[in-house]
Design a protein around this motif. Structure first.
Motif, PDB file in Angstrom:
ATOM      1  N   PRO A   1      46.945 -19.157  47.119  1.00 41.51           N
ATOM      2  CA  PRO A   1      46.692 -20.438  47.175  1.00 41.51           C
ATOM      3  C   PRO A   1      46.675 -21.105  45.583  1.00 41.51           C
ATOM      4  O   PRO A   1      46.433 -20.532  44.752  1.00 41.51           O
ATOM      5  CB  PRO A   1      45.128 -20.630  47.824  1.00 41.51           C
ATOM      6  CG  PRO A   1      45.198 -19.371  48.681  1.00 41.51           C
ATOM      7  CD  PRO A   1      45.915 -18.341  47.933  1.00 41.51           C
ATOM      8  N   ASP A   2      47.086 -22.289  45.392  1.00 41.46           N
ATOM      9  CA  ASP A   2      47.076 -23.005  44.329  1.00 41.46           C
ATOM     10  C   ASP A   2      45.757 -22.781  43.456  1.00 41.46           C
ATOM     11  O   ASP A   2      45.841 -22.674  42.005  1.00 41.46           O
ATOM     12  CB  ASP A   2      47.406 -24.409  44.300  1.00 41.46           C
ATOM     13  CG  ASP A   2      48.616 -24.635  44.633  1.00 41.46           C
ATOM     14  OD1 ASP A   2      49.448 -23.737  44.820  1.00 41.46           O
ATOM     15  OD2 ASP A   2      48.939 -25.942  45.227  1.00 41.46           O
ATOM     16  N   GLU A   3      44.347 -22.935  43.885  1.00 38.73           N
ATOM     17  CA  GLU A   3      43.364 -22.678  43.056  1.00 38.73           C
ATOM     18  C   GLU A   3      43.217 -21.263  42.592  1.00 38.73           C
ATOM     19  O   GLU A   3      42.627 -21.100  41.489  1.00 38.73           O
ATOM     20  CB  GLU A   3      42.265 -23.038  44.234  1.00 38.73           C
ATOM     21  CG  GLU A   3      40.799 -22.917  43.585  1.00 38.73           C
ATOM     22  CD  GLU A   3      39.661 -23.469  44.652  1.00 38.73           C
ATOM     23  OE1 GLU A   3      38.641 -23.022  44.185  1.00 38.73           O
ATOM     24  OE2 GLU A   3      39.925 -24.220  45.630  1.00 38.73           O
ATOM     25  N   GLN A   4      43.492 -20.074  43.475  1.00 41.90           N
ATOM     26  CA  GLN A   4      43.394 -18.873  42.892  1.00 41.90           C
ATOM     27  C   GLN A   4      44.597 -18.692  41.899  1.00 41.90           C
ATOM     28  O   GLN A   4      44.410 -17.778  40.889  1.00 41.90           O
ATOM     29  CB  GLN A   4      43.643 -17.847  43.926  1.00 41.90           C
ATOM     30  CG  GLN A   4      42.613 -17.923  45.182  1.00 41.90           C
ATOM     31  CD  GLN A   4      42.931 -17.231  46.273  1.00 41.90           C
ATOM     32  OE1 GLN A   4      43.760 -16.648  46.568  1.00 41.90           O
ATOM     33  NE2 GLN A   4      41.818 -17.176  47.179  1.00 41.90           N
ATOM     34  N   GLN A   5      45.703 -19.261  42.018  1.00 41.74           N
ATOM     35  CA  GLN A   5      46.630 -19.269  40.956  1.00 41.74           C
ATOM     36  C   GLN A   5      46.031 -19.642  39.693  1.00 41.74           C
ATOM     37  O   GLN A   5      46.377 -19.097  38.592  1.00 41.74           O
ATOM     38  CB  GLN A   5      48.035 -20.033  41.354  1.00 41.74           C
ATOM     39  CG  GLN A   5      48.855 -19.283  42.490  1.00 41.74           C
ATOM     40  CD  GLN A   5      50.231 -19.657  42.638  1.00 41.74           C
ATOM     41  OE1 GLN A   5      50.782 -20.008  41.839  1.00 41.74           O
ATOM     42  NE2 GLN A   5      50.572 -20.103  44.015  1.00 41.74           N
ATOM     43  N   ALA A   6      45.452 -20.884  39.623  1.00 37.41           N
ATOM     44  CA  ALA A   6      44.794 -21.502  38.749  1.00 37.41           C
ATOM     45  C   ALA A   6      43.917 -20.664  37.950  1.00 37.41           C
ATOM     46  O   ALA A   6      43.680 -20.444  36.754  1.00 37.41           O
ATOM     47  CB  ALA A   6      44.322 -22.834  38.902  1.00 37.41           C
ATOM     48  N   ARG A   7      43.042 -19.954  38.796  1.00 34.03           N
ATOM     49  CA  ARG A   7      42.104 -19.069  38.121  1.00 34.03           C
ATOM     50  C   ARG A   7      42.741 -17.790  37.314  1.00 34.03           C
ATOM     51  O   ARG A   7      42.228 -17.353  36.435  1.00 34.03           O
ATOM     52  CB  ARG A   7      41.232 -18.498  39.386  1.00 34.03           C
ATOM     53  CG  ARG A   7      40.299 -19.546  39.679  1.00 34.03           C
ATOM     54  CD  ARG A   7      39.208 -19.129  41.045  1.00 34.03           C
ATOM     55  NE  ARG A   7      38.612 -19.911  41.719  1.00 34.03           N
ATOM     56  CZ  ARG A   7      37.660 -19.577  42.792  1.00 34.03           C
ATOM     57  NH1 ARG A   7      37.837 -18.415  43.331  1.00 34.03           N
ATOM     58  NH2 ARG A   7      36.998 -20.721  43.250  1.00 34.03           N
TER      59      ARG A   7
ATOM     60  N   VAL B   1      36.337 -23.796  30.897  1.00 37.44           N
ATOM     61  CA  VAL B   1      34.879 -23.174  31.138  1.00 37.44           C
ATOM     62  C   VAL B   1      33.970 -24.236  31.601  1.00 37.44           C
ATOM     63  O   VAL B   1      33.071 -24.027  32.705  1.00 37.44           O
ATOM     64  CB  VAL B   1      34.384 -22.564  29.944  1.00 37.44           C
ATOM     65  CG1 VAL B   1      32.861 -22.138  30.315  1.00 37.44           C
ATOM     66  CG2 VAL B   1      35.221 -21.274  29.652  1.00 37.44           C
ATOM     67  N   GLU B   2      34.127 -25.392  31.189  1.00 43.29           N
ATOM     68  CA  GLU B   2      32.921 -26.385  31.399  1.00 43.29           C
ATOM     69  C   GLU B   2      33.393 -26.813  32.908  1.00 43.29           C
ATOM     70  O   GLU B   2      32.575 -27.182  33.704  1.00 43.29           O
ATOM     71  CB  GLU B   2      33.114 -27.666  30.504  1.00 43.29           C
ATOM     72  CG  GLU B   2      32.543 -27.266  28.967  1.00 43.29           C
ATOM     73  CD  GLU B   2      32.613 -28.463  28.063  1.00 43.29           C
ATOM     74  OE1 GLU B   2      33.302 -29.479  28.477  1.00 43.29           O
ATOM     75  OE2 GLU B   2      31.858 -28.306  27.000  1.00 43.29           O
ATOM     76  N   GLU B   3      34.779 -26.974  33.265  1.00 42.91           N
ATOM     77  CA  GLU B   3      34.984 -27.717  34.380  1.00 42.91           C
ATOM     78  C   GLU B   3      34.676 -26.620  35.487  1.00 42.91           C
ATOM     79  O   GLU B   3      33.863 -26.751  36.461  1.00 42.91           O
ATOM     80  CB  GLU B   3      36.636 -27.884  34.633  1.00 42.91           C
ATOM     81  CG  GLU B   3      37.073 -28.212  36.021  1.00 42.91           C
ATOM     82  CD  GLU B   3      36.551 -29.283  36.445  1.00 42.91           C
ATOM     83  OE1 GLU B   3      36.647 -29.778  37.662  1.00 42.91           O
ATOM     84  OE2 GLU B   3      35.953 -30.443  35.830  1.00 42.91           O
ATOM     85  N   TYR B   4      34.926 -25.212  35.513  1.00 44.01           N
ATOM     86  CA  TYR B   4      34.334 -24.278  36.416  1.00 44.01           C
ATOM     87  C   TYR B   4      32.891 -24.190  36.472  1.00 44.01           C
ATOM     88  O   TYR B   4      32.211 -23.860  37.665  1.00 44.01           O
ATOM     89  CB  TYR B   4      34.949 -22.897  35.956  1.00 44.01           C
ATOM     90  CG  TYR B   4      36.419 -23.035  36.358  1.00 44.01           C
ATOM     91  CD1 TYR B   4      36.877 -22.888  37.704  1.00 44.01           C
ATOM     92  CD2 TYR B   4      37.452 -22.428  35.251  1.00 44.01           C
ATOM     93  CE1 TYR B   4      38.411 -22.611  37.893  1.00 44.01           C
ATOM     94  CE2 TYR B   4      38.766 -22.119  35.481  1.00 44.01           C
ATOM     95  CZ  TYR B   4      39.040 -22.485  37.055  1.00 44.01           C
ATOM     96  OH  TYR B   4      40.556 -22.244  37.178  1.00 44.01           O
ATOM     97  N   GLU B   5      32.200 -24.570  35.279  1.00 45.12           N
ATOM     98  CA  GLU B   5      30.801 -24.517  35.277  1.00 45.12           C
ATOM     99  C   GLU B   5      30.459 -25.603  36.176  1.00 45.12           C
ATOM    100  O   GLU B   5      29.522 -25.400  37.117  1.00 45.12           O
ATOM    101  CB  GLU B   5      30.160 -24.656  33.947  1.00 45.12           C
ATOM    102  CG  GLU B   5      28.550 -24.605  33.883  1.00 45.12           C
ATOM    103  CD  GLU B   5      28.105 -24.714  32.604  1.00 45.12           C
ATOM    104  OE1 GLU B   5      26.845 -24.739  32.255  1.00 45.12           O
ATOM    105  OE2 GLU B   5      28.952 -24.921  31.495  1.00 45.12           O
ATOM    106  N   ARG B   6      30.800 -26.996  35.784  1.00 45.02           N
ATOM    107  CA  ARG B   6      30.693 -28.080  36.684  1.00 45.02           C
ATOM    108  C   ARG B   6      30.677 -27.672  38.176  1.00 45.02           C
ATOM    109  O   ARG B   6      29.863 -28.249  39.026  1.00 45.02           O
ATOM    110  CB  ARG B   6      31.250 -29.140  36.173  1.00 45.02           C
ATOM    111  CG  ARG B   6      31.075 -30.468  36.856  1.00 45.02           C
ATOM    112  CD  ARG B   6      32.122 -31.695  36.574  1.00 45.02           C
ATOM    113  NE  ARG B   6      33.316 -31.401  37.181  1.00 45.02           N
ATOM    114  CZ  ARG B   6      33.581 -31.743  38.127  1.00 45.02           C
ATOM    115  NH1 ARG B   6      32.772 -32.037  39.375  1.00 45.02           N
ATOM    116  NH2 ARG B   6      34.660 -31.263  38.786  1.00 45.02           N
ATOM    117  N   ARG B   7      31.610 -27.083  38.479  1.00 43.97           N
ATOM    118  CA  ARG B   7      32.160 -26.859  39.928  1.00 43.97           C
ATOM    119  C   ARG B   7      31.060 -25.701  40.486  1.00 43.97           C
ATOM    120  O   ARG B   7      31.427 -25.355  41.655  1.00 43.97           O
ATOM    121  CB  ARG B   7      33.599 -26.646  40.188  1.00 43.97           C
ATOM    122  CG  ARG B   7      34.541 -27.680  39.874  1.00 43.97           C
ATOM    123  CD  ARG B   7      35.848 -27.451  39.724  1.00 43.97           C
ATOM    124  NE  ARG B   7      36.411 -26.562  40.468  1.00 43.97           N
ATOM    125  CZ  ARG B   7      37.603 -26.005  40.361  1.00 43.97           C
ATOM    126  NH1 ARG B   7      38.752 -26.820  39.550  1.00 43.97           N
ATOM    127  NH2 ARG B   7      38.076 -25.059  41.047  1.00 43.97           N
ATOM    128  N   GLY B   8      30.385 -24.892  39.862  1.00 42.58           N
ATOM    129  CA  GLY B   8      29.479 -23.934  40.315  1.00 42.58           C
ATOM    130  C   GLY B   8      30.250 -22.635  40.240  1.00 42.58           C
ATOM    131  O   GLY B   8      29.721 -21.724  41.013  1.00 42.58           O
TER     132      GLY B   8
END
Length: 209
Positions: free
Chosen positions: A63-69, A102-109
């Motif tokens: 999935p796109d989200e996992q590719q982004a990670r 990092v801030e975006e992933y932190e914001r999303r939990g």
């Protein structure tokens, strides 16, 4: 210097990849065993591989989200590996880009405050050459997180979870203990052993995550 600040600064460089290691484990599990397909059911990858290059087939299955990670993991690891050899301007620019992620992933939990703080401290250490500025920026960052933590704790005071509070106490003790160990059991790296200890404690007290 406060005890909490002392161990965070001491642990920053060595533990910078802790969040990434934790993500990679869960990302690989999600890639190999999607939630919508039973673990025993074989995915129809062969039909794709018959007509598409293996690399493209693998990308198509993620999935796109996992590719982004995965891209974030790779970009961050590459930065820390190459930072010392990069020109100062490029090093600072790439550190800012990673910090924004990092801030975006932190914001999303998807990163805890502690994991995000360790990564940001490591980014400061790699991108700010002057020692005094490093110390000032790290101190300002820790103060920001301290204030934010106190604000969130005050808001949460009426709905406290005793087990979560116990975990936070245990988390601090485990990190301090592991960072002070001269030998790591099982031939593991310090980061991997710390990750396993914290994960076990979460599962024991919080039921997972």
């Amino acid at each position: 210097m406060k005890p909490k600040r002392a161990w965070m600064i001491a642990a920053a460089t060595g533990a910078a990849s802790l969040a990434i290691l934790y993500w990679q484990v869960h990302t690989r599990q999600a890639m190999t065993t999607p939630a919508s397909v039973p673990a025993t059911q074989e995915l129809p990858v062969a039909t794709i591989e018959d007509t598409v290059a293996p690399g493209i087939a693998a990308a198509a299955a993620v999935p796109d989200e996992q590719q982004a990670r995965l891209a974030f993991h790779a970009r961050t690891r590459t930065f820390f590996a190459q930072a010392a050899a990069l020109p100062a301007e490029e090093r600072a620019a790439r550190a800012k880009e990673i910090e924004a992620d990092v801030e975006e992933y932190e914001r999303r939990g998807e990163l805890s405050a502690g994991e995000a703080l360790l990564l940001k401290i490591a980014l400061i250490r790699e991108s700010v050459a002057e020692a005094t500025r490093q110390t000032q920026q790290i101190a300002a960052l820790e103060e920001r997180y301290r204030v934010d933590t106190e604000r969130r704790q005050a808001a949460y005071a009426a709905q406290r979870d005793p087990m979560f509070e116990l975990y936070k106490l245990r988390e601090s003790a485990i990190v301090t203990n592991v960072m002070a160990m001269s030998e790591i059991p099982g031939g593991l790296s310090r980061d991997e052993y710390l990750r396993q200890r914290l994960q076990s404690e979460r599962e024991l007290l919080l039921g997972g995550g």
